[in-house]
Design an enzyme around this catalytic site. Structure first.
Site, PDB file in Angstrom:
ATOM      1  N   GLU A 434       0.708  -1.089   0.087  1.00 19.67           N
ATOM      2  CA  GLU A 434       0.052  -0.051  -0.068  1.00 19.67           C
ATOM      3  C   GLU A 434       0.771   1.207   0.104  1.00 19.67           C
ATOM      4  O   GLU A 434       1.552   1.393   0.910  1.00 19.67           O
ATOM      5  CB  GLU A 434      -1.082   0.217   1.132  1.00 19.67           C
ATOM      6  CG  GLU A 434      -1.598   1.334   1.472  1.00 19.67           C
ATOM      7  CD  GLU A 434      -2.535   1.274   2.640  1.00 19.67           C
ATOM      8  OE1 GLU A 434      -3.110   2.618   3.021  1.00 19.67           O
ATOM      9  OE2 GLU A 434      -2.236   0.296   3.506  1.00 19.67           O
ATOM     10  N   ASP A 507      -1.137  -1.195   5.687  1.00 10.59           N
ATOM     11  CA  ASP A 507      -1.281  -0.405   6.995  1.00 10.59           C
ATOM     12  C   ASP A 507      -1.992  -1.044   7.856  1.00 10.59           C
ATOM     13  O   ASP A 507      -3.088  -1.809   7.280  1.00 10.59           O
ATOM     14  CB  ASP A 507      -1.317   1.101   7.028  1.00 10.59           C
ATOM     15  CG  ASP A 507      -0.439   1.904   6.210  1.00 10.59           C
ATOM     16  OD1 ASP A 507       0.509   1.230   6.223  1.00 10.59           O
ATOM     17  OD2 ASP A 507      -0.465   2.897   5.868  1.00 10.59           O
ATOM     18  N   ASP A 509      -4.471  -0.053   9.561  1.00 13.35           N
ATOM     19  CA  ASP A 509      -5.624   0.897   9.944  1.00 13.35           C
ATOM     20  C   ASP A 509      -6.772   0.548   9.150  1.00 13.35           C
ATOM     21  O   ASP A 509      -6.993  -0.357   8.485  1.00 13.35           O
ATOM     22  CB  ASP A 509      -5.108   2.370   9.912  1.00 13.35           C
ATOM     23  CG  ASP A 509      -4.311   2.603   8.572  1.00 13.35           C
ATOM     24  OD1 ASP A 509      -4.880   1.736   7.376  1.00 13.35           O
ATOM     25  OD2 ASP A 509      -3.869   3.782   8.409  1.00 13.35           O
ATOM     26  N   ASP A 511      -7.989   2.101   6.525  1.00 14.16           N
ATOM     27  CA  ASP A 511      -7.698   2.220   5.074  1.00 14.16           C
ATOM     28  C   ASP A 511      -6.966   0.872   4.606  1.00 14.16           C
ATOM     29  O   ASP A 511      -7.320   0.257   3.490  1.00 14.16           O
ATOM     30  CB  ASP A 511      -6.879   3.458   4.609  1.00 14.16           C
ATOM     31  CG  ASP A 511      -7.941   4.787   4.638  1.00 14.16           C
ATOM     32  OD1 ASP A 511      -8.944   4.461   4.501  1.00 14.16           O
ATOM     33  OD2 ASP A 511      -7.247   5.893   4.441  1.00 14.16           O
TER      34      ASP A 511
END
Length: 648
Positions: A434, A507, A509, A511
């Protein structure tokens, strides 16, 4: 130095000892899947009774002591003496490998248990096993245990209580309680969720079955009974999608010793979903029965289109892929002498099954189209096929581009994909990373001899909501297809896969989780073999670094953090990683990419039907269903969420 090898050196493992010595040969693994497998062996016996018309109810109970109980209202295991073994039927079934009534079709016309290994293996791998039989107006009981022998070894499935009449009963059936042996499985426990999902599936596949799952450990309980059988199954699978007609086409046909049930429904989606079973066993890799069903659908609806002027004289027939767009099919066959093939032995190989299914499905579909039930259904299906045919040419052009071996220039892979130098595909790994920042760190930190890096500069398209030509119009998706070199959809060729491991690195998180979900949805819809064959992984980056002078340790979950800070003692500092890009190349390699230290999660599909439901719920258009699912199932502690951790 040489040693003599004589007949006396040959070790003969008698009875159930072979099972305990090599349990993996009989149940595949001693992990959670094998742990539950020995339960399914007992459940299979009960299912076979009910499938043959004896009884209707099965109760599975998880007990406080870790044991499980399976009770049915079938005929009960025979209690009389076996004519040649001079043992009761109960003792033969529970102590002799490959013994049972399923090898004689006069007892069970169709049997799912033949795919497994029998109750004797469950007994062999249990600390104890208690069997109660109600039959002939009486109740009988027998008990087996694992015992330490004079040879100093533990021998499983030993009779500690002979079959004994314990009372009278007006009931019939068998009740089996067993405790898996910790010496074989270690400390494990039965999963109510795993058992409940399989129980639901069995209830769909056997419409006369009532099955209850009781969890006395955590106080959970489920009950399943579906009078519509696999027609209800098809409706369950398309919940959250827009159905093109209300009730599935349902066919039930039988020919000699072969029975076929088929449920067919169309939605406004763009991919096909086929869930097939043989004698209640999921055939996740497909097989000859699926081929026969698809062929019948293509033939019957093309014939109908011709006969009703939907296709003009000079127009070409629709292709099979046109009819498969938006199609959800549940296919269940019951047959004898099943031959399983494939990577995981879940692909039907019997050539006669294709012929039988095609013939029976053609007959059933023709009867349906000639009945009042068909109403506007045929026209709806043909309109759907017509729309699919119109997009086929655009998709074909996009596929040709995606298949091109030297397509790096077309898809801007130059400067984007950092290929590995090794040509050894077995060792090669592709990290789909990402963001450019993390991609840059990964490129610098990797072992370029076998690790390739493909950074994603934007968010890929959600393949759940788009046609294949739209999916192929997304640059991020095209770069992935080009890098893997396998093609897509019906043109997918696993043998051309460039990398043995495809690792999603995003990541920790929201997203990052969304990107993982989008990529997994794409692989599930258009490259499912990649998952089935075990090539897709999720990389697990650390959340924290705890450090002070002389101490440094990475932490991968909030649960671990207190223990690590306690270990560090006073004066430590914590660095919280909000994204992969915050790590320098050396840190990223050490924590997330180094095969010696990293943690990877291998993506698997244990239950295709449940995987389908999850993809539709999480990636489809039904916002309320998604909210409810997340509220019920979301677990944001990664240590618990990734129980199927695969350490590379």
């Amino acid at each position: 130095m040489t040693s003599k090898y004589e007949a006396k050196d040959i070790v003969v493992l008698e009875g159930l000892d072979a099972v305990r010595l090599r349990p993996g040969m009989y149940i595949g693994t001693t992990g959670p899947k094998g742990y539950h497998h020995i339960l399914w062996e007992i459940v299979d016996n009960a299912i076979d009774e009910i499938s043959s018309g004896y009884g209707s109810t099965i109760t599975i109970t998880l007990n406080q002591d870790g044991s499980a109980t399976v009770e049915d209202d079938g005929r009960g295991i025979p209690v009389d003496k076996h004519p040649t073994m001079n043992k009761s039927g109960v003792e033969v079934v529970y102590t002799t490998l490959h013994a049972g009534g399923k090898f004689n079709s006069s007892n069970y016309k169709f049997s799912g248990g033949l795919h497994g290994v029998g109750a004797s293996v469950t007994n062999a791998l249990s600390k104890w096993c208690d069997v109660t039989v109600n039959r002939n107006g009486k109740t009988y009981n027998m008990r087996f245990e694992s015992l330490l022998g004079d040879d100093g070894k533990v021998h499983g499935g030993q009779v500690v209580k002979q079959l004994t009449e314990t009372g009278r009963s007006t009931l019939t059936g068998t009740k089996v309680t067993f405790l898996p042996d910790e010496l074989i499985f270690g400390k494990q426990q039965f999963s109510f969720d795993v058992i409940s999902k399989r129980a639901r599936e069995l209830a769909f596949l056997n419409k006369n079955l009532k099955i209850k799952v009781i969890d006395n450990v955590n106080g959970n309980e489920d009950f399943f009974h579906f009078e519509g059988g696999i027609a209800d199954f098809a409706k369950y699978l398309v919940e959250g999608k827009v159905k093109l007609y209300d009730e599935p086409i349902y066919l039930e046909q039988e020919d000699d010793d072969f029975k076929m049930e088929l449920a067919l429904i169309y939605t406004d989606s763009y991919t096909e979903n086929c869930f097939s079973y043989v004698n209640n066993i999921p055939t996740t890799e497909g097989g000859t029965h699926e081929t026969g069903a698809r062929s019948a659908i293509t033939k019957v609806f093309n014939d109908y289109a011709r006969a009703n002027n939907f296709l003009k004289e000079k127009e070409a027939n629709f292709l099979g892929e046109d009819f498969r767009e938006g199609m959800t099919i549940v296919l269940s066959v019951k047959m004898n002498n099943v031959q399983f093939e494939g990577q995981t032995k879940t692909k039907l190989g019997n050539p006669e099954a294709r012929v039988k299914v095609e013939s029976l499905a053609i007959k059933g579909l023709q009867e349906f189209l000639n009945s009042k039930k068909s109403a506007n259904v045929a026209g709806i299906i043909l309109e759907k096929a017509k729309g699919a045919a119109k997009t086929r040419e655009a998709a074909r052009r996009a596929k040709e581009l995606s298949r091109a071996k030297n397509s790096a220039d077309n898809f801007n892979l130059v400067g984007k994909l950092a290929a590995s130098s090794s040509k050894n595909r077995e060792k090669a790994e592709l990290f789909i990373v990402e963001g450019d920042s993390a991609g840059g760190s990964a490129k610098q930190g990797r072992d370029r001899s076998f690790q390739a890096i493909l950074p994603l500069r934007g968010k890929p398209l959600n393949a759940e909501k788009k046609r294949i030509d739209q999916v192929l119009g997304n640059e991020e998706i095209r770069t992935i297809i080009s890098a893997l070199e396998t093609g897509i959809g019906e043109d997918f060729d696993l043998s051309s896969l460039r990398y043995n491991k495809v690792i999603i690195l995003s990541d920790a998180d929201q997203d990052g989780a969304h990107i993982r979900a989008i990529l997994l949805t794409f692989f599930y819809r258009y490259m499912r073999e990649l998952i089935n064959d075990g090539h897709v992984f999720i990389g697990l980056p650390p959340l924290y670094k705890v450090y002070k002078k002389g101490f440094e340790e990475y932490v991968y979950s909030d649960v671990e953090l207190p223990a690590v800070t306690a270990k560090a003692g006073k004066g430590y500092m914590i660095q919280r990683y909000k994204g992969l890009g915050e790590m320098n190349p050396d840190q990223l390699f050490e924590t997330t990419m180094d095969p010696e230290k990293r943690t990877l999660i291998q993506v698997t599909i244990e239950d295709a039907a449940e995987a389908e439901k999850m993809v539709v719920t999480l990636m489809g258009d039904d916002i309320e269903a998604r909210k409810n699912y997340i509220s019920k199932h979301a677990n944001f502690d990664r240590e618990d969420a990734f129980l199927n951790e695969y350490k590379s």
